[in-house]
Write an enzyme that holds these catalytic residues in place. Structure first.
Site, PDB file in Angstrom:
ATOM      1  CG  ASN A  49     -23.580 -70.901 -51.379  1.00 13.84           C
ATOM      2  OD1 ASN A  49     -23.490 -71.267 -50.207  1.00 13.84           O
ATOM      3  ND2 ASN A  49     -22.883 -71.463 -52.356  1.00 13.84           N
ATOM      4  NE  ARG A 102     -24.192 -75.520 -51.709  1.00  9.65           N
ATOM      5  CZ  ARG A 102     -22.897 -75.653 -51.426  1.00  9.65           C
ATOM      6  NH1 ARG A 102     -22.170 -74.601 -51.152  1.00  9.65           N
ATOM      7  NH2 ARG A 102     -22.340 -76.835 -51.444  1.00  9.65           N
ATOM      8  CG  HIS A 161     -20.207 -80.972 -53.957  1.00 10.92           C
ATOM      9  ND1 HIS A 161     -18.977 -81.603 -53.919  1.00 10.92           N
ATOM     10  CD2 HIS A 161     -20.015 -79.742 -53.445  1.00 10.92           C
ATOM     11  CE1 HIS A 161     -18.091 -80.781 -53.383  1.00 10.92           C
ATOM     12  NE2 HIS A 161     -18.695 -79.637 -53.087  1.00 10.92           N
ATOM     13  NE  ARG A 205     -13.910 -79.356 -47.442  1.00  5.86           N
ATOM     14  CZ  ARG A 205     -15.043 -79.234 -48.141  1.00  5.86           C
ATOM     15  NH1 ARG A 205     -15.924 -80.196 -48.149  1.00  5.86           N
ATOM     16  NH2 ARG A 205     -15.264 -78.149 -48.843  1.00  5.86           N
ATOM     17  CD  GLU A 240     -22.929 -76.141 -56.697  1.00  8.71           C
ATOM     18  OE1 GLU A 240     -21.937 -75.434 -56.992  1.00  8.71           O
ATOM     19  OE2 GLU A 240     -22.975 -76.837 -55.688  1.00  8.71           O
TER      20      GLU A 240
END
Ligand code: AMP
Length: 410
Positions: free
Chosen positions: A19, A104, A193, A254, A397
């Site tokens: 990732n 990813r 996601h 964010r 994940e």
């Protein structure tokens, strides 16, 4: 993750999951069928000026934790040095008999909506999609290029963060802007996601012992980045992130949803061009912008200490989250399960309780003993017999990517 204990040596039949972020590479070596993690680690502060003593790679392998100290000029160097730490720990990844490398990849655009075996053409297309994800796809591409160079004989698979949301209904994925401009520039809601939302919603069905096809689910992935999704019968019907991972919930740095007029207003009155606003919305907004801390634990500590900015940031975070929960309850016509996952969702009982407070008339409640019990397992936190099951499910994940890659390469 803490994989230092109990890791077994050997990498045959394992998948290396990579990732790659703008300044970091997280990796995990795992056996997809048993979910056994053999090694994991993180390269950090890539491209940043750091002292010779700064730990920039931390590797947890079969024989414990090892480190690399000093500057990492680029992603290629970072990955090569991580491979050296693997070798020093007894695993030569080149000769180990890896089943696959799973990458990813954040943005798959309209093109990629399932795990895809990486070829030169696939890399070129992911690179072209960088216009949609300028902060994310370029480092993903770098990670893929370097991993292919280091492991030319191992099949490599891209798993896209947007894939689970590819089939969003038109009404959920369409922005109400000039349709010609939207079509010309690929502007729609993509969602992110997705690997986590798909994995967690699958686990919910397992934990409840229910057929996923029969479940209406709301999944709340609350980590540094945060997103909510509405899932009916195993398919996503809405999600809070949009063209980019900026839309939706309040996050660590964010903003989530804002009035887009703010950007024009700042351009006219504060001499902030589009790039400056975009930078602010991505890096200096959310909890960081409101309270000066992006970490949820630090936020909670500040609230405990009486910091009113932190209190407001928390209230805004919860308010936005409840708004999405409400919207998805209506979209789904009620929910069978509401699930919390990722760093904040898995670890903050207070946030979980506040997010669902006062919703008893909707059949939604959190049992305070279950909610505060210390556990790392997927578990129910609603009272026995409640109409809506409320759960905490740790996301994974890496495992989802490893399994997807293993299935694809056979
Ligand atoms: P993630 O992006 O999933 O790794 O989540 C990171 C976020 O989870 C950070 O804001 C952490 O502060 C938060 N987090 C981790 N552990 C806890 C905890 N015990 N209580 C509250 N928040 C936590």
């Amino acid at each position: 993750m803490n994989a230092a204990q109990d890791v077994r040596p050997g990498a045959a039949h394992c998948v290396l999951v990579i990732n790659t972020g703008s300044s970091s590479i997280k990796y995990q070596l795992l056996e997809p069928d048993s979910a056994d993690v053999r090694a994991s680690g993180q390269v950090s502060r890539i491209g940043e000026p750091v002292g010779d003593d700064t730990v920039t790679i931390e590797h947890h392998g079969a024989h414990g934790t090892s480190e690399h100290r000093g500057a990492i000029p680029d992603h290629g160097t970072g990955l090569r040095l991580a491979f050296e730490l693997f070798a020093r720990d007894g695993t030569d990844l080149v000769t180990a008999g890896l089943r696959a490398v799973g990458h990813r990849v954040v943005h798959g655009g309209e093109i990629f909506y399932r795990p895809t075996v990486i070829t030169d053409a696939v890399v070129a297309t992911i690179d072209e999609l960088s216009t949609l994800a300028p902060l994310h796809n370029p480092p993903n591409v770098a990670g893929i290029r370097y991993a292919r160079a280091l492991l030319p004989d191992v099949p490599q698979v891209a798993v896209f963060d947007t894939a689970f949301f590819h089939g969003l209904p038109d009404a959920a994925k369409t922005y109400a802007i000039d349709a010609h401009i939207a079509a010309a520039h690929g502007i729609r809601r993509y969602g992110f996601h997705g690997t986590s939302h798909e994995y967690v919603s699958g686990r919910v069905a397992e934990v409840l012992g229910r057929d996923p096809a029969a479940l209406r689910q709301i999944v709340l992935h609350l980590g540094n980045g945060a997103s909510a999704s509405a899932i009916r019968g195993g398919r996503a019907v809405d999600t809070s992130m949009g063209l980019t991972p900026l839309e939706g919930l309040v996050m660590g740095t964010r903003s989530g949803d804002i009035d887009p007029g703010i950007i024009a207003h700042l351009a006219r009155t504060a001499d902030m061009d589009v790039e400056a606003s975009y930078e602010m919305l991505n890096r200096n907004s959310g909890l960081e912008g409101l309270a000066g801390v992006n970490d949820f634990r630090a936020l909670q500590a500040a609230i405990e200490a009486g910091d009113r900015r932190a209190r407001l940031a928390y209230d805004v975070y919860v308010h936005r989250l409840r708004r999405y929960i409400g919207a998805y309850l209506i979209e789904l016509g009620g929910a069978d399960a509401i699930t919390f996952t990722a760093g904040v969702g898995e670890n903050s009982p207070a946030l979980r309780a506040d997010a669902l407070r006062g919703l008893e008339s909707f059949g939604i409640a959190v049992d305070s003993l279950r909610n505060t019990a210390k556990s790392r397992a997927a578990r129910l936190i609603s009272p026995e017999g409640a109409a809506v099951s409320v759960l905490v499910v740790p996301t994974d994940e890496e495992l989802a990517i490893a399994r997807a890659a293993a299935v694809l390469v056979g």
